[in-house]
Design a protein around this motif. Structure first.
Motif, PDB file in Angstrom:
ATOM      1  N   LYS A   1       0.837  -1.197   0.000  1.00 46.81           N
ATOM      2  CA  LYS A   1       0.000   0.000   0.000  1.00 46.81           C
ATOM      3  C   LYS A   1       0.876   1.252   0.000  1.00 46.81           C
ATOM      4  N   GLY A   2       0.247   2.372  -0.210  1.00 41.29           N
ATOM      5  CA  GLY A   2       0.949   3.641  -0.299  1.00 41.29           C
ATOM      6  C   GLY A   2       1.648   4.070   0.976  1.00 41.29           C
ATOM      7  N   ASN A   3       1.285   3.470   2.106  1.00 39.84           N
ATOM      8  CA  ASN A   3       1.933   3.854   3.362  1.00 39.84           C
ATOM      9  C   ASN A   3       3.254   3.110   3.576  1.00 39.84           C
ATOM     10  N   GLN A   4       3.741   2.428   2.558  1.00 40.83           N
ATOM     11  CA  GLN A   4       5.033   1.753   2.577  1.00 40.83           C
ATOM     12  C   GLN A   4       5.886   2.332   1.437  1.00 40.83           C
ATOM     13  N   PRO A   5       6.355   3.584   1.570  1.00 38.14           N
ATOM     14  CA  PRO A   5       7.011   4.256   0.436  1.00 38.14           C
ATOM     15  C   PRO A   5       8.280   3.579  -0.065  1.00 38.14           C
ATOM     16  N   THR A   6       9.087   3.006   0.820  1.00 37.01           N
ATOM     17  CA  THR A   6      10.317   2.344   0.369  1.00 37.01           C
ATOM     18  C   THR A   6       9.984   1.103  -0.444  1.00 37.01           C
ATOM     19  N   LEU A   7       9.080   0.294   0.056  1.00 38.18           N
ATOM     20  CA  LEU A   7       8.661  -0.903  -0.666  1.00 38.18           C
ATOM     21  C   LEU A   7       8.027  -0.517  -1.991  1.00 38.18           C
ATOM     22  N   HIS A   8       7.164   0.488  -1.993  1.00 39.49           N
ATOM     23  CA  HIS A   8       6.511   0.946  -3.220  1.00 39.49           C
ATOM     24  C   HIS A   8       7.553   1.363  -4.253  1.00 39.49           C
ATOM     25  N   ARG A   9       8.554   2.121  -3.822  1.00 42.51           N
ATOM     26  CA  ARG A   9       9.596   2.610  -4.728  1.00 42.51           C
ATOM     27  C   ARG A   9      10.380   1.442  -5.323  1.00 42.51           C
ATOM     28  N   ARG A  10      10.718   0.461  -4.500  1.00 42.61           N
ATOM     29  CA  ARG A  10      11.479  -0.693  -4.995  1.00 42.61           C
ATOM     30  C   ARG A  10      10.658  -1.538  -5.961  1.00 42.61           C
ATOM     31  N   LEU A  11       9.385  -1.706  -5.675  1.00 45.31           N
ATOM     32  CA  LEU A  11       8.526  -2.465  -6.592  1.00 45.31           C
ATOM     33  C   LEU A  11       8.321  -1.718  -7.905  1.00 45.31           C
ATOM     34  N   LYS A  12       8.188  -0.412  -7.817  1.00 41.36           N
ATOM     35  CA  LYS A  12       7.997   0.403  -9.028  1.00 41.36           C
ATOM     36  C   LYS A  12       9.228   0.353  -9.930  1.00 41.36           C
ATOM     37  N   ALA A  13      10.405   0.142  -9.329  1.00 45.38           N
ATOM     38  CA  ALA A  13      11.655   0.098 -10.084  1.00 45.38           C
ATOM     39  C   ALA A  13      11.874  -1.226 -10.818  1.00 45.38           C
ATOM     40  N   LEU A  14      11.016  -2.200 -10.602  1.00 43.29           N
ATOM     41  CA  LEU A  14      11.142  -3.478 -11.317  1.00 43.29           C
ATOM     42  C   LEU A  14      10.888  -3.252 -12.809  1.00 43.29           C
ATOM     43  N   PRO A  15      11.419  -4.105 -13.669  1.00 44.08           N
ATOM     44  CA  PRO A  15      11.285  -3.917 -15.124  1.00 44.08           C
ATOM     45  C   PRO A  15       9.890  -4.294 -15.652  1.00 44.08           C
ATOM     46  N   TRP A  16       8.874  -3.526 -15.269  1.00 47.39           N
ATOM     47  CA  TRP A  16       7.495  -3.846 -15.643  1.00 47.39           C
ATOM     48  C   TRP A  16       7.261  -3.742 -17.143  1.00 47.39           C
ATOM     49  N   ARG A  17       7.951  -2.845 -17.822  1.00 50.94           N
ATOM     50  CA  ARG A  17       7.740  -2.701 -19.277  1.00 50.94           C
ATOM     51  C   ARG A  17       8.153  -3.958 -20.032  1.00 50.94           C
ATOM     52  N   GLU A  18       9.144  -4.661 -19.512  1.00 49.39           N
ATOM     53  CA  GLU A  18       9.603  -5.893 -20.161  1.00 49.39           C
ATOM     54  C   GLU A  18       8.794  -7.110 -19.725  1.00 49.39           C
ATOM     55  N   ALA A  19       8.032  -6.983 -18.651  1.00 50.16           N
ATOM     56  CA  ALA A  19       7.255  -8.118 -18.137  1.00 50.16           C
ATOM     57  C   ALA A  19       6.136  -8.468 -19.123  1.00 50.16           C
ATOM     58  N   ILE A  20       5.884  -9.742 -19.241  1.00 52.70           N
ATOM     59  CA  ILE A  20       4.842 -10.242 -20.139  1.00 52.70           C
ATOM     60  C   ILE A  20       3.472  -9.983 -19.530  1.00 52.70           C
ATOM     61  N   LEU A  21       2.513  -9.581 -20.360  1.00 53.53           N
ATOM     62  CA  LEU A  21       1.134  -9.410 -19.918  1.00 53.53           C
ATOM     63  C   LEU A  21       0.550 -10.799 -19.681  1.00 53.53           C
ATOM     64  N   ASN A  22       0.249 -11.118 -18.418  1.00 52.00           N
ATOM     65  CA  ASN A  22      -0.226 -12.452 -18.069  1.00 52.00           C
ATOM     66  C   ASN A  22      -1.730 -12.615 -18.205  1.00 52.00           C
ATOM     67  N   ASP A  23      -2.471 -11.538 -17.977  1.00 51.55           N
ATOM     68  CA  ASP A  23      -3.928 -11.628 -18.068  1.00 51.55           C
ATOM     69  C   ASP A  23      -4.498 -10.255 -18.347  1.00 51.55           C
ATOM     70  N   ARG A  24      -5.617 -10.230 -19.065  1.00 56.10           N
ATOM     71  CA  ARG A  24      -6.322  -8.980 -19.366  1.00 56.10           C
ATOM     72  C   ARG A  24      -7.807  -9.282 -19.383  1.00 56.10           C
ATOM     73  N   THR A  25      -8.578  -8.484 -18.653  1.00 58.75           N
ATOM     74  CA  THR A  25     -10.020  -8.648 -18.675  1.00 58.75           C
ATOM     75  C   THR A  25     -10.646  -7.352 -19.150  1.00 58.75           C
ATOM     76  N   ASP A  26     -11.758  -7.469 -19.812  1.00 59.21           N
ATOM     77  CA  ASP A  26     -12.509  -6.316 -20.328  1.00 59.21           C
ATOM     78  C   ASP A  26     -13.969  -6.578 -19.986  1.00 59.21           C
ATOM     79  N   GLU A  27     -14.504  -5.817 -19.022  1.00 59.01           N
ATOM     80  CA  GLU A  27     -15.869  -6.037 -18.558  1.00 59.01           C
ATOM     81  C   GLU A  27     -16.707  -4.774 -18.702  1.00 59.01           C
ATOM     82  N   THR A  28     -17.965  -4.961 -19.010  1.00 56.62           N
ATOM     83  CA  THR A  28     -18.911  -3.858 -19.089  1.00 56.62           C
ATOM     84  C   THR A  28     -20.056  -4.146 -18.132  1.00 56.62           C
ATOM     85  N   GLY A  29     -20.419  -3.144 -17.346  1.00 58.71           N
ATOM     86  CA  GLY A  29     -21.513  -3.294 -16.404  1.00 58.71           C
ATOM     87  C   GLY A  29     -21.629  -2.062 -15.536  1.00 58.71           C
ATOM     88  N   HIS A  30     -22.812  -1.852 -14.979  1.00 61.20           N
ATOM     89  CA  HIS A  30     -23.070  -0.718 -14.087  1.00 61.20           C
ATOM     90  C   HIS A  30     -22.738   0.615 -14.754  1.00 61.20           C
TER      91      HIS A  30
END
Length: 87
Positions: free
Chosen positions: A12-41
């Motif tokens: 969560k946002g109240n863990q700034p060091t952990l958030h920063r380290r996770l954000k620094a992971l190579p997400w752009r190179e990571a493979i998209l594992n799942d995608r959902t597209d839902e309509t409702g409400h």
């Protein structure tokens, strides 16, 4: 002593060091594992999930992977689109 257990923890946002380290992971190179597209409400919501191997240095010494879930939403009545946000 627990053996063979698996845990899923939410950063969560109240863990700034952990958030920063996770954000620094190579997400752009990571493979998209799942995608959902839902309509409702009266809205359309798209969610996507990526999984990335973690680097040493997280405050969880045995962590092996991190999961990123992002979502975007469009309100059909107003046409407003909320930008992609982490969930």
């Amino acid at each position: 002593m627990l053996a063979g257990g698996h845990y899923l923890l939410i950063a969560k946002g109240n863990q700034p060091t952990l958030h920063r380290r996770l954000k620094a992971l190579p997400w752009r190179e990571a493979i998209l594992n799942d995608r959902t597209d839902e309509t409702g409400h009266g809205r359309r919501e798209i969610r996507r999930m990526k999984i990335c191997t973690v680097r040493p240095g997280l405050p969880f010494p045995h962590a092996a992977q991190a999961i990123q879930v992002k979502r975007g939403r469009t309100d059909h009545r107003t046409g407003k689109t909320r930008p992609w946000a982490s969930a």
